[in-house]
Each structure stands twice: as C-alpha cells, then as structure tokens.
Design a protein around this motif. Structure first.
Motif, PDB file in Angstrom:
ATOM      1  N   VAL A  36      -7.442   2.944  -1.638  1.00 43.10           N
ATOM      2  CA  VAL A  36      -6.859   1.847  -2.406  1.00 43.10           C
ATOM      3  C   VAL A  36      -7.573   1.743  -3.749  1.00 43.10           C
ATOM      4  CG1 VAL A  36      -6.147   0.494  -0.394  1.00 43.10           C
ATOM      5  CG2 VAL A  36      -8.450   0.203  -1.337  1.00 43.10           C
ATOM      6  N   SER A  37      -6.990   1.001  -4.657  1.00 43.98           N
ATOM      7  CA  SER A  37      -7.633   0.644  -5.916  1.00 43.98           C
ATOM      8  C   SER A  37      -7.964  -0.843  -5.888  1.00 43.98           C
ATOM      9  CB  SER A  37      -6.691   0.932  -7.090  1.00 43.98           C
ATOM     10  OG  SER A  37      -5.538   0.103  -7.012  1.00 43.98           O
ATOM     11  N   PRO A  38      -8.897  -1.299  -6.716  1.00 44.18           N
ATOM     12  CA  PRO A  38      -9.118  -2.746  -6.808  1.00 44.18           C
ATOM     13  C   PRO A  38      -7.833  -3.507  -7.123  1.00 44.18           C
ATOM     14  CG  PRO A  38     -10.950  -1.589  -7.809  1.00 44.18           C
ATOM     15  CD  PRO A  38      -9.929  -0.542  -7.465  1.00 44.18           C
ATOM     16  N   LEU A  39      -6.962  -2.929  -7.955  1.00 45.70           N
ATOM     17  CA  LEU A  39      -5.704  -3.597  -8.261  1.00 45.70           C
ATOM     18  C   LEU A  39      -4.844  -3.753  -7.021  1.00 45.70           C
ATOM     19  CD1 LEU A  39      -3.477  -4.717 -10.055  1.00 45.70           C
ATOM     20  CD2 LEU A  39      -2.851  -2.367 -10.649  1.00 45.70           C
ATOM     21  N   SER A  40      -4.704  -2.687  -6.236  1.00 40.86           N
ATOM     22  CA  SER A  40      -3.841  -2.784  -5.049  1.00 40.86           C
ATOM     23  C   SER A  40      -4.373  -3.798  -4.048  1.00 40.86           C
ATOM     24  CB  SER A  40      -3.675  -1.411  -4.391  1.00 40.86           C
ATOM     25  OG  SER A  40      -4.911  -0.899  -3.934  1.00 40.86           O
ATOM     26  N   MET A  41      -5.713  -3.951  -3.961  1.00 48.92           N
ATOM     27  CA  MET A  41      -6.276  -4.939  -3.036  1.00 48.92           C
ATOM     28  C   MET A  41      -6.172  -6.355  -3.596  1.00 48.92           C
ATOM     29  SD  MET A  41      -6.830  -3.304  -0.361  1.00 48.92           S
ATOM     30  CE  MET A  41      -7.606  -4.610   0.613  1.00 48.92           C
ATOM     31  N   ALA A  42      -6.208  -6.506  -4.909  1.00 45.62           N
ATOM     32  CA  ALA A  42      -5.967  -7.830  -5.488  1.00 45.62           C
ATOM     33  C   ALA A  42      -4.544  -8.277  -5.179  1.00 45.62           C
ATOM     34  CB  ALA A  42      -6.213  -7.806  -6.993  1.00 45.62           C
ATOM     35  N   ILE A  65       0.856  -1.187   0.000  1.00 50.39           N
ATOM     36  CA  ILE A  65       0.000   0.000   0.000  1.00 50.39           C
ATOM     37  C   ILE A  65       0.895   1.241   0.000  1.00 50.39           C
ATOM     38  CG2 ILE A  65      -1.817   1.256   1.195  1.00 50.39           C
ATOM     39  CD1 ILE A  65      -2.662  -1.454   0.050  1.00 50.39           C
ATOM     40  N   GLY A  66       0.836   2.002  -1.086  1.00 50.81           N
ATOM     41  CA  GLY A  66       1.703   3.157  -1.236  1.00 50.81           C
ATOM     42  C   GLY A  66       3.050   2.827  -1.836  1.00 50.81           C
ATOM     43  N   SER A  67       3.241   1.581  -2.275  1.00 51.59           N
ATOM     44  CA  SER A  67       4.519   1.185  -2.872  1.00 51.59           C
ATOM     45  C   SER A  67       4.720   1.875  -4.219  1.00 51.59           C
ATOM     46  CB  SER A  67       4.548  -0.336  -3.062  1.00 51.59           C
ATOM     47  OG  SER A  67       5.748  -0.752  -3.669  1.00 51.59           O
ATOM     48  N   PRO A  68       5.964   2.227  -4.576  1.00 51.52           N
ATOM     49  CA  PRO A  68       6.201   2.986  -5.825  1.00 51.52           C
ATOM     50  C   PRO A  68       6.293   2.120  -7.079  1.00 51.52           C
ATOM     51  CG  PRO A  68       8.267   2.682  -4.662  1.00 51.52           C
ATOM     52  CD  PRO A  68       7.200   2.084  -3.778  1.00 51.52           C
ATOM     53  N   TRP A  69       5.379   1.162  -7.239  1.00 48.21           N
ATOM     54  CA  TRP A  69       5.405   0.393  -8.482  1.00 48.21           C
ATOM     55  C   TRP A  69       4.719   1.181  -9.593  1.00 48.21           C
ATOM     56  CZ3 TRP A  69       0.307  -0.223  -9.614  1.00 48.21           C
ATOM     57  CH2 TRP A  69      -0.600  -0.449  -8.578  1.00 48.21           C
ATOM     58  N   GLU A  70       5.070   0.822 -10.819  1.00 50.40           N
ATOM     59  CA  GLU A  70       4.518   1.517 -11.980  1.00 50.40           C
ATOM     60  C   GLU A  70       4.016   0.510 -13.002  1.00 50.40           C
ATOM     61  OE1 GLU A  70       7.533   3.961 -13.608  1.00 50.40           O
ATOM     62  OE2 GLU A  70       7.529   5.412 -11.971  1.00 50.40           O
ATOM     63  N   LEU A  71       2.985   0.893 -13.708  1.00 50.32           N
ATOM     64  CA  LEU A  71       2.504   0.145 -14.861  1.00 50.32           C
ATOM     65  C   LEU A  71       2.585   1.065 -16.075  1.00 50.32           C
ATOM     66  CD1 LEU A  71      -0.691  -1.711 -13.538  1.00 50.32           C
ATOM     67  CD2 LEU A  71       1.541  -2.705 -14.024  1.00 50.32           C
ATOM     68  N   PRO A  72       2.492   0.517 -17.286  1.00 49.18           N
ATOM     69  CA  PRO A  72       2.477   1.386 -18.465  1.00 49.18           C
ATOM     70  C   PRO A  72       1.271   2.322 -18.495  1.00 49.18           C
ATOM     71  CG  PRO A  72       2.921  -0.891 -19.083  1.00 49.18           C
ATOM     72  CD  PRO A  72       2.516  -0.907 -17.653  1.00 49.18           C
ATOM     73  N   LEU A  73       0.233   1.981 -17.734  1.00 51.79           N
ATOM     74  CA  LEU A  73      -0.969   2.800 -17.631  1.00 51.79           C
ATOM     75  C   LEU A  73      -1.056   3.400 -16.236  1.00 51.79           C
ATOM     76  CD1 LEU A  73      -3.535   0.423 -19.378  1.00 51.79           C
ATOM     77  CD2 LEU A  73      -2.112   2.198 -20.411  1.00 51.79           C
ATOM     78  N   ALA A  74      -1.830   4.446 -16.098  1.00 51.81           N
ATOM     79  CA  ALA A  74      -2.014   5.062 -14.788  1.00 51.81           C
ATOM     80  C   ALA A  74      -2.572   4.037 -13.810  1.00 51.81           C
ATOM     81  CB  ALA A  74      -2.966   6.255 -14.905  1.00 51.81           C
ATOM     82  N   ALA A 115      12.055   3.337 -13.947  1.00 47.96           N
ATOM     83  CA  ALA A 115      12.558   2.818 -12.682  1.00 47.96           C
ATOM     84  C   ALA A 115      12.261   1.328 -12.555  1.00 47.96           C
ATOM     85  CB  ALA A 115      11.918   3.585 -11.524  1.00 47.96           C
ATOM     86  N   ALA A 116      13.192   0.619 -11.975  1.00 49.02           N
ATOM     87  CA  ALA A 116      13.005  -0.819 -11.775  1.00 49.02           C
ATOM     88  C   ALA A 116      11.868  -1.041 -10.782  1.00 49.02           C
ATOM     89  CB  ALA A 116      14.286  -1.443 -11.254  1.00 49.02           C
ATOM     90  N   PRO A 117      11.050  -2.087 -10.991  1.00 45.83           N
ATOM     91  CA  PRO A 117       9.955  -2.344 -10.053  1.00 45.83           C
ATOM     92  C   PRO A 117      10.500  -2.729  -8.688  1.00 45.83           C
ATOM     93  CG  PRO A 117      10.230  -4.182 -11.573  1.00 45.83           C
ATOM     94  CD  PRO A 117      11.116  -3.089 -12.064  1.00 45.83           C
ATOM     95  N   PRO A 118       9.745  -2.450  -7.627  1.00 47.34           N
ATOM     96  CA  PRO A 118      10.203  -2.841  -6.291  1.00 47.34           C
ATOM     97  C   PRO A 118      10.326  -4.349  -6.179  1.00 47.34           C
ATOM     98  CG  PRO A 118       7.911  -2.125  -6.238  1.00 47.34           C
ATOM     99  CD  PRO A 118       8.430  -1.799  -7.599  1.00 47.34           C
ATOM    100  N   ALA A 119      11.207  -4.786  -5.321  1.00 47.74           N
ATOM    101  CA  ALA A 119      11.435  -6.221  -5.145  1.00 47.74           C
ATOM    102  C   ALA A 119      10.259  -6.845  -4.400  1.00 47.74           C
ATOM    103  CB  ALA A 119      12.724  -6.447  -4.377  1.00 47.74           C
ATOM    104  N   PRO A 120       9.995  -8.135  -4.637  1.00 40.19           N
ATOM    105  CA  PRO A 120       8.966  -8.832  -3.854  1.00 40.19           C
ATOM    106  C   PRO A 120       9.298  -8.771  -2.354  1.00 40.19           C
ATOM    107  CG  PRO A 120       9.625 -10.136  -5.766  1.00 40.19           C
ATOM    108  CD  PRO A 120      10.589  -8.990  -5.683  1.00 40.19           C
ATOM    109  N   VAL A 121       8.254  -8.778  -1.543  1.00 43.23           N
ATOM    110  CA  VAL A 121       8.434  -8.662  -0.091  1.00 43.23           C
ATOM    111  C   VAL A 121       7.901  -9.930   0.584  1.00 43.23           C
ATOM    112  CG1 VAL A 121       7.885  -7.335   1.974  1.00 43.23           C
ATOM    113  CG2 VAL A 121       8.156  -6.162  -0.227  1.00 43.23           C
ATOM    114  N   PRO A 122       8.778 -10.790   1.095  1.00 47.21           N
ATOM    115  CA  PRO A 122       8.310 -11.986   1.816  1.00 47.21           C
ATOM    116  C   PRO A 122       7.583 -11.576   3.095  1.00 47.21           C
ATOM    117  CG  PRO A 122      10.633 -12.165   1.204  1.00 47.21           C
ATOM    118  CD  PRO A 122      10.244 -10.738   1.002  1.00 47.21           C
TER     119      PRO A 122
END
Length: 627
Positions: free
Chosen positions: A492-498, A457-466, A530-537
């Motif tokens: 949140v967005s539905p995507l972030s909750m998925a 939640i609030g992570s700086p990931w990016e997609l090609p779309l908004a 920017a490179a996507p954030p790393a997975p978080v265990p």
C-alpha cells in the motif's frame, strides 16, 4: 483526370511532374507554374527564379528570404486553376505555410500573373507574387507574445509558488550588425542550435526585443560574463511565480528552457519560456503556459508594421487549483520535522480531497503517493471488515502470543501479549500480528480480498501524478490468508491507507482528488482520461464496529501517542519489518482520523509508535477541535 487536376494533385503532394509537358504541343503556362511553385516548395529557389521574368538573383533571394522571415518549417502549394487569354495568363494557387512546431498553419490564396517572353511563359515578377498584400520594400515578420506562466493554487486560491527572478537574454534585431556571428557565440554559451537562434531573430520585427534564452539565478551567474561579452545581447529580468512552496514535490519545479527541451517543444522560445520539470508543473505544462499568441505581419523598410495579415490568439493559459490546504500542510510539515524518514498524507474523509502531503527524508510523490510498502497490522481494518461480515464476534478471546505458526507460516509479535487471554478487540487495539494471523481459518481469503476491493486497495483510480492504490494477492492456502490478514503480503501507499481511514470515518470509500481545476492534465488531449471509480458505500453496522475498535487503539492501544485535544482521535498503529534489496527495513504505521481529516503516517523506525507520535503532533498543530 484532366491536366490541371493532375498538376494540382502533384503539387499538393509535393511532387514534381516532369512529363506533363508532353501533353502539350506547345509551351503551356502550366509548365511555368509547376516549376515555379514546386521549386519554391522544395527550396530550389534558383530553379523557381528561372521561371520568372525578373532578375534571377533578386527572385531567388526574395523566395529564400520569405522562409527566413516567417521561420517557416515548410511551404505547400496547390493549384486552383489557370486562365489563359492569348499571350497572358493567370494562375490561382493556395498556400499552406507551416510556421513551426507549436505554431499555427498559415493559409492564404494568391495569384501568379504570366506572359510570354520570347515564346516562353514567364511569371511576371513582383513581391505580390509571394502574397497579394506584399509590395516593394516590404517584408514579412512573425510577431509573438508569450504568456506569463500561471501559478498552481491551493484550495483557497493562494499561490503555491514564490516569485523568483529569471534572466532573459535577447536582442533588438535592428541593432545587430552581424546576426550570424552573435548566434554562433550565443550557441556556444547556451547550447541552443545556431540556425534556430538566427531564424528566431530574422523572423521577428526588427525593433522588438526578441528573447532567446532564459536562465535561473545560479546558471546566469555562471554564464553572465560570457553573455556580456557578446555584442548586441541585452539582459532583462522577469519575476515569475515558479519557486515551489510546500508540498514542493507535489507542486513541482520549473526550469528555464534547455537545448534538450527546445528540441522537444520546437524552437528556442516557448510560451513563458519555462518548462515544468516534475510534479504538477510538468503534468500541467500546457495548461499553465497555454500557447503563444502569433501574428504574421508586413513591415516596411524602416521596420514599422504596415499590415497584419493573420493573427492566432493562442490557447489561453490558466492556473491549476489543487485541494491542498496550506494551513494543514504547514501542520504536516511541522509534525514530520523531528523524524528522519517519514511520510504523512492527510485528506478530507467526506470528499477524498487531499489536504496535505508532508515528508522528511522521503519524496512526497514517489513515497507518499506512489510508494509500495507492506501494510502490517494496519490492514487489520480491512481484515476485520471481512471477519465481522463472516459473523465473527470481536469480544471473542484470541490469544496474543510472541510466536505463532499458521499452516507453516511463522509470525512473531514483540511487546503486548495481553496477559490472560485478551479479546480480539484488545488484540486489534495493540496490533497483535499473531492473534490476527491465527484467524486465517475463520474467514476465507476471497472474503478478505473482497473487503480490500471495497476499501479501494488495487482500485483503478488515477491522479495527475504517479500514485499507487495498493495490491493484494489472492491467497491459495491458509498460510497465504494468514499473511494477507497480517498485512505482510499486501502493498500500500500512505495515500491508499489514508483513503481507508477516510472510508471508515465517512462510511463510504472515495477515490482521491488532488486537482479540482482543470479536470484533465492535458486540456488539448483528444482522448479524455478515464472517469474515476464511483464511491463505494460500506456496511454501516460493520463500519460502526470498526470505529469502536479504532477508538480503543488510541485510548488504550498502541496508537495512544496520536491522542490530541479536540475531536476524539481514532486509529491503529503498527510496526513491521521486511526485507527489500537484501536489506531489512523497519516501518511504523499510523492510520486514523480526527474530525473529518483522515491521516496515514509511515515512518522508518524500529519504534512501532513513531508514526502515531507524528500523527499526534499533526493533530495538535492542526488544531482540529470541535466547532
């Protein structure tokens, strides 16, 4: 600096050198070279012609025609050197011809022969002065071959577009008696600049079909009669894969070039003659269209090519491969049809790859991927992570009242109250907001924020779309912590909750993936994204407890409507009302998974189970059964 160097520097900068003649006691060939090249470069063709020994009108017209034949934006010249032998001389120069925006720079070397005529140095005129390969009766032309727009693909490499008919209005230059009149009429119909249309025609091989404007079916129907009334216009049809299949908002729409797009893209034609209006079609415009193959050629008086001077293959265009699963997309589309306002996002929990984005009455990009909605008690997944890490026991009894105040903040819950004091596990399963809020003093706000960060939640990931990864305030009081735990101050967005559901299922939070090829929306960009954030265990012990709680949400809680055959369904459902632009909105959420497919559903409804019902329809349509 020597005189020759001074001339060369001045010409390279496009500046005249009016005082250089003072450096010589007698006329110099440099004077003629300077005036000829600077005049040609600046478009002072008459001035340049005065420095040649040919008919001034013929020389002037020849120099002017070169710019037209090449549709050149500009010429730049630099002097390489001058050799004098008595009354003869030879100047070597370097030419740079800008063939226009989105087209290459053509460079070549040539020479200017000079001799004295009545005591004055003159350029010995012939077409080879312009280019060493150009002879009498010949002309330049620019031959372009647009590349067909490539498709956007699903994960199985199947096109996410249907073929659609486009109508192309163009001309055969050698069959037009009055090119200027034709361009004037076409400009009135299309809005394209008259001079650009004329330049496109005049710079093309006379016997080739030159496309000038492209129309979709509806627009063509409106201008058909006007186009047919223009003498010399020919209409061709092309079938292009541009009509978007589901998810249409994600794939995006394609339009024919408009006058506005022409100004942005440079010239009345562009590779494929189409432009992405939105979605991935817009984000990957350059990737899907590439750049036009361009050739500078010499034609004889009949229009036949006699020599190719330079060719640029252009940048190859390729398809864009997405993670969309057309089967799951169809299941999502069928699941949302019975609702008025709903968004569903399905992704693969083990990879974060988006498999389906379905909406009814909402936008797949603006709402499903980038929407900003209160999470309600679906945020209990994250709040519980923080509570469990603080040592809280989910078997503990926590009252679920209809109304409760926490440090002055008021919370209300409609429906389930649990009768005798229920356990927290039962409160979680039923999304009891008053029970959750009451735990604000059992965990710090900082701990809840830390858990939210681990779930992206609030992570700086990016997609090609908004898109929107979520936002959460940092609570400064018990009341603020209570609102955070209850999901009222979280967006949140539905995507972030998925992605949250996928993290609980897989044990690791992963950033979302929508496109697997290419890796960048702009393959020509100098700066990589920017490179996507790393997975978080995640803590495996904590995650396993949350899974147990979410399973109860479907078997005995408020998410029962999401149950489906096959693998067990896990999830939580929630209803929340909030005010936006002075109007109340009632939302229903479901967040959960079946098998390896994590899902978030948001529905605008006063029925808190509406989203779970949509999720159940999706799971049943998808047939996510045990192998």
């Amino acid at each position: 600096m020597s005189v020759a160097k001074a001339v060369r520097a001045a010409l390279a900068l496009g500046l005249a050198v009016p005082m250089l003649t003072a450096c010589f006691e007698e006329p110099s060939p440099l004077d003629a070279v300077r005036d000829f090249l600077v005049g040609w470069q600046r478009g002072d063709y008459a001035g340049a012609a005065r420095r040649a020994d040919g008919d001034p009108a013929v020389v002037r017209q020849a120099l002017e025609d070169v710019g037209v034949q090449l549709d050149a934006a500009s010429f730049r010249f630099s002097l390489k050197g001058v050799k004098r032998d008595g009354d003869s001389a030879k100047a070597e120069y370097h030419a740079e011809v800008d063939l226009g925006e989105n087209n290459p720079l053509w460079e070549y070397d040539s020479t200017l022969p000079l001799h004295r005529v009545d005591g004055q140095w003159k350029i010995q005129w012939s077409p080879s002065v312009i280019h060493p390969e150009l002879h009498a009766g010949e002309r330049f032309a620019v031959d372009v071959e647009p590349l067909a727009r490539q498709p956007i693909l699903d994960r199985a490499n199947e096109s996410l577009q249907d073929e659609t008919i486009r109508y192309v209005a163009g001309v055969y230059p050698d069959k037009i008696a009055d090119k200027a009149a034709l361009c004037e009429q076409l400009s009135q119909v299309t809005g394209f600049a008259e001079d650009r249309l004329l330049s496109r025609i005049q710079s093309s091989p006379p016997q080739s079909f030159v496309p000038l404007a492209t129309f979709g079916g509806k627009t063509f129907g409106q201008v058909r009669d006007k186009l047919k009334a223009i003498t010399g216009i020919s209409i061709r049809t092309d079938s292009l894969p541009v009509a978007p299949k589901s998810p249409k908002d994600i794939v995006g729409r394609v339009a024919a070039i408009t006058p506005e797009a022409e100004q942005q893209l440079g010239g009345p034609q562009r590779a494929g003659d189409t432009v992405g209006r939105d979605g991935l079609q817009k984000a990957y415009q350059d990737q899907l269209t590439g750049s036009t193959e361009t050739k500078v050629v010499i034609l004889d008086s009949s229009g036949k090519q006699v020599k190719e001077l330079k060719a640029w293959p252009g940048r190859a265009n390729t398809s864009v491969r997405t993670t969309i699963d057309s089967g799951l997309q169809a299941a999502g589309d069928s699941a949302v049809t019975a609702s008025q306002q709903v968004a569903l996002v399905a992704l693969q929990a083990s990879t974060g790859e988006i498999r389906a984005v379905s909406t009814q009455g909402m936008n797949q990009q603006k709402d499903a991927l980038a929407g900003k909605f209160p999470a309600g008690t679906t945020f209990s997944i994250i709040a519980t992570d923080a509570l469990l890490k603080s040592g809280f026991d989910p078997k503990q009894k926590v009252p679920c009242s209809a109304d409760r105040s926490v440090a002055g903040a008021r919370f209300q819950h409609v429906g389930y109250t649990g009768g005798a004091t229920p356990s927290f596990a039962a409160d979680f399963a039923h999304g009891c907001v008053t029970a959750l809020a009451s735990l604000a003093r059992r965990v710090s706000g900082d701990a809840v924020v830390a858990s939210a960060e681990k779930y992206g939640i609030g992570s700086p990931w990016e997609l090609p779309l908004a898109s929107f990864s979520g936002s959460r305030p940092k609570p400064a009081s018990d009341a603020a912590t209570a609102k955070l735990i209850a999901g009222q101050s979280v967006r949140v967005s539905p995507l972030s909750m998925a992605l949250v559901a996928g993290a609980v299922k897989s044990g690791t939070w992963r950033p979302p993936v929508l496109v697997t090829s290419p890796s960048s929306p702009d393959p020509t960009a100098e700066v990589a994204p920017a490179a996507p954030p790393a997975p978080v265990p995640l803590d495996p012990t904590v995650v396993e407890q949350i899974r147990t709680l979410m399973r109860a949400g479907v078997t005995s809680g408020s998410a029962r409507a999401a149950a489906a055959p096959g693998d067990p369904v896990y999830g939580v459902a929630a209803g929340i009302g909030y005010v936006v632009k002075k109007q109340r909105r009632d939302l229903s959420w479901f967040v959960g998974w079946q098998g390896d497919i994590a899902v978030a559903v948001l529905a605008e409804s006063t029925d808190a189970s509406a989203a779970a019902t949509v999720a159940g329809r999706f799971f049943r349509a998808a047939g996510l059964k045990k192998p």
